[in-house]
Design a protein around this motif. Structure first.
Motif: not given
Length: 196
Positions: A74-81, A126-145
């Motif tokens: 949904d964020h434009g990243y194709e990932l595989g196993p 591995f994929r620039p910007g992917l951390i925004r998909v695997v890391l977020a704040k509970a209030d919905g705002t993005p977390a970059t680290r």
């Protein structure tokens, strides 16, 4: 939600970010994935080895929910196993919502959850910007680290880590795609998973 199952399995004998998908993996009690660089009774992750090579290895097996791949798409990243370094890719299990000490029967072999994988800068390499998909704040705002584990006194929304969970092998054996997953919760009170 679909029946809990193993979607794919991966391993790598080198310390690389991604792992190689294979037909099956063998879990070894108290050790991890046979032939994987992160297997062993003591820590194998390089940053942890530098701090104290005699720490117990609470990260013998990395499990990741395949539902994260849909979110990434949904964020434009194709990932595989194996792309995110997981050993076991699951479907139909809310891994992140399980408590510490949960037992997962992977079709015979059993692992015990020890904590969350803490996403690191390697994800963005591995994929620039992917951390925004695997890391977020509970209030919905993005977390970059990842948030620091100690020291900060500033109030902040809790960080949600979605890069999977870590486990140790309680009972060994072969794990292959298509195998069923049975979840056994520990006795209450439950302790939420925390980064390990």
């Amino acid at each position: 939600m679909p029946q809990p199952r193993v979607v794919a399995v991966s391993r790598d004998d080198q310390h690389r970010f991604s792992k190689v998908p294979v037909d099956s993996i063998t879990l070894v009690t108290g050790h991890g994935v046979e032939g994987d660089a992160h297997a062993g009774a003591f820590v194998k992750h390089r940053s942890r080895v530098k701090r104290d090579p005699h720490q117990p290895n609470l990260r013998q097996v990395h499990l990741l929910h395949s539902e994260l791949f849909n979110e990434a798409r949904d964020h434009g990243y194709e990932l595989g196993p194996g792309d995110l370094g997981e050993n076991v890719l699951t479907e139909g299990v809310d891994l992140l919502g399980l408590p510490t000490g949960t037992m997962l029967d992977l079709g015979g072999p059993v692992v015990r959850l020890t904590g969350l994988r803490n996403p690191c800068v390697q994800i963005n390499r591995f994929r620039p910007g992917l951390i925004r998909v695997v890391l977020a704040k509970a209030d919905g705002t993005p977390a970059t680290r990842p948030a620091p584990s100690t020291g900060s006194t500033r109030p902040s929304a809790p960080v949600i880590r979605k890069a999977g969970v870590m486990a140790v092998v309680v009972s060994g054996g072969e794990v292959a795609p298509g195998g069923s997953i049975t979840v056994t919760l520990p006795a209450e009170p439950h302790t939420p998973l925390a980064p390990v």
